[in-house]
Design a protein around this motif. Structure first.
Motif, PDB file in Angstrom:
ATOM      1  N   ALA A  17       0.832  -1.338   0.143  1.00  0.00           N
ATOM      2  CA  ALA A  17       0.303  -0.069   0.037  1.00  0.00           C
ATOM      3  C   ALA A  17       1.476   0.965   0.352  1.00  0.00           C
ATOM      4  N   ILE A  22      -0.633   4.974  -2.184  1.00  0.00           N
ATOM      5  CA  ILE A  22      -2.746   5.051  -1.383  1.00  0.00           C
ATOM      6  C   ILE A  22      -3.149   6.287  -1.114  1.00  0.00           C
ATOM      7  N   SER A  25      -7.157   7.864   3.910  1.00  0.00           N
ATOM      8  CA  SER A  25      -8.890   8.308   3.287  1.00  0.00           C
ATOM      9  C   SER A  25      -9.392   9.516   4.369  1.00  0.00           C
ATOM     10  N   ASP A  43      -7.019   2.333   4.871  1.00  0.00           N
ATOM     11  CA  ASP A  43      -6.555   1.147   3.790  1.00  0.00           C
ATOM     12  C   ASP A  43      -5.799  -0.245   3.258  1.00  0.00           C
ATOM     13  N   GLU A 117      -9.911  -6.083 -10.121  1.00  0.00           N
ATOM     14  CA  GLU A 117     -10.350  -4.743  -9.381  1.00  0.00           C
ATOM     15  C   GLU A 117     -11.974  -5.115  -8.747  1.00  0.00           C
ATOM     16  N   CYS A 121     -12.418  -6.234  -4.513  1.00  0.00           N
ATOM     17  CA  CYS A 121     -13.247  -4.531  -4.362  1.00  0.00           C
ATOM     18  C   CYS A 121     -14.270  -5.860  -2.923  1.00  0.00           C
ATOM     19  N   CYS A 172     -14.533   1.946  -4.529  1.00  0.00           N
ATOM     20  CA  CYS A 172     -12.994   1.291  -4.747  1.00  0.00           C
ATOM     21  C   CYS A 172     -12.257   0.683  -5.378  1.00  0.00           C
ATOM     22  N   ARG A 175     -10.733   4.886  -6.742  1.00  0.00           N
ATOM     23  CA  ARG A 175      -9.076   5.192  -6.326  1.00  0.00           C
ATOM     24  C   ARG A 175      -8.018   3.607  -6.885  1.00  0.00           C
ATOM     25  N   THR A 177      -8.143   0.711  -5.147  1.00  0.00           N
ATOM     26  CA  THR A 177      -7.757   0.736  -3.838  1.00  0.00           C
ATOM     27  C   THR A 177      -6.933  -0.068  -4.028  1.00  0.00           C
TER      28      THR A 177
END
Length: 235
Positions: A17, A22, A25, A43, A117, A121, A172, A175, A177
């Motif tokens: 991460a 990332i 938040s 995250d 993803e 997610c 998600c 971004r 994520t």
């Protein structure tokens, strides 16, 4: 042993991460890392849940099967429909091996990356149940989303079908994520010389040997033989 494995995975996820930079938040919750760097606790927790959602861990000392897939791959779909249940029943549910689904989207198509993803997610939002439900829809509706220039609206409908919180799911995706997990899988595939999908890499317990590679055309007996050999005395 399993707790030690989980701690190691969490440390790895935090590093992934951080490397992916990332965004923080909105909650402002942060975790201090070496060098004065900070990373959103939310995250890291989300990535850990997403990562765990595709791991079928019996015992970290057992042999492990890493399946490298692209949700847009027809052979991956065929294996999922015809053999995945048998593989889990014969090897994972019986406590003989661990199983991990890893993402290896083909570089020439972004759709496979977006599908990966979507699955992760879903796993981050609803653990293994979410991952499996999204995985099922991605495979069973492969011909619907794969040709689309933008498959995201279809993935949002899948998320609605399985009762995921749509705003969180969409965030998600927007971004990226879970991108660190996918990129990590792709790097691992390169290290293990994985060239296509699906490729199954069978490893000794606690190691990443990659000495046995199987394809989606292999029967379950081939997996059983590899697991038996890598789990035998002296291995």
């Amino acid at each position: 042993m399993r707790k030690a494995h989980q701690r190691a995975r969490r440390a790895t996820i935090a590093a992934l991460a951080l490397a992916a930079a990332i965004p923080m938040s909105a909650s402002g919750l942060q975790q201090e890392l070496p060098g004065g760097l900070a990373l959103s606790v939310v995250d890291v927790d989300f990535l850990e849940r997403a990562d765990n959602s595709r791991i079928y861990m019996v015992d970290s000392t057992l042999a492990r099967i890493d399946e490298f897939i692209d949700f847009g791959c027809p052979t991956c779909r065929s294996f999922y429909i015809l053999r995945t249940d048998s593989l889990k029943t014969n090897l994972v549910d019986t406590g003989r091996a661990n199983f991990v689904v890893r993402m290896f989207p083909l570089a020439r198509l972004m759709r496979g990356f977006h599908a990966a993803e979507a699955a992760l997610c879903a796993g981050g939002l609803n653990d293994q149940q979410g991952f499996e439900a999204m995985q099922h829809r991605l495979y069973m509706n492969q011909s619907v989303w794969q040709p689309l220039q933008d498959p995201i609206p279809v993935f949002l409908q899948f998320a609605a079908d399985i009762n995921l919180p749509l705003e969180d799911f969409q965030a998600c995706l927007i971004r990226d994520t879970v991108a660190p997990l996918i990129l990590s899988d792709m790097n691992l595939a390169q290290v293990l010389s994985v060239e296509g999908t699906p490729t199954f890499v069978v490893n000794r317990g606690g190691e990443l040997t990659g000495e046995v590679k199987l394809t989606g055309e292999e029967g379950i007996s081939s997996f059983e033989e590899a697991v038996t050999r890598l789990s035998g005395p002296g291995n």
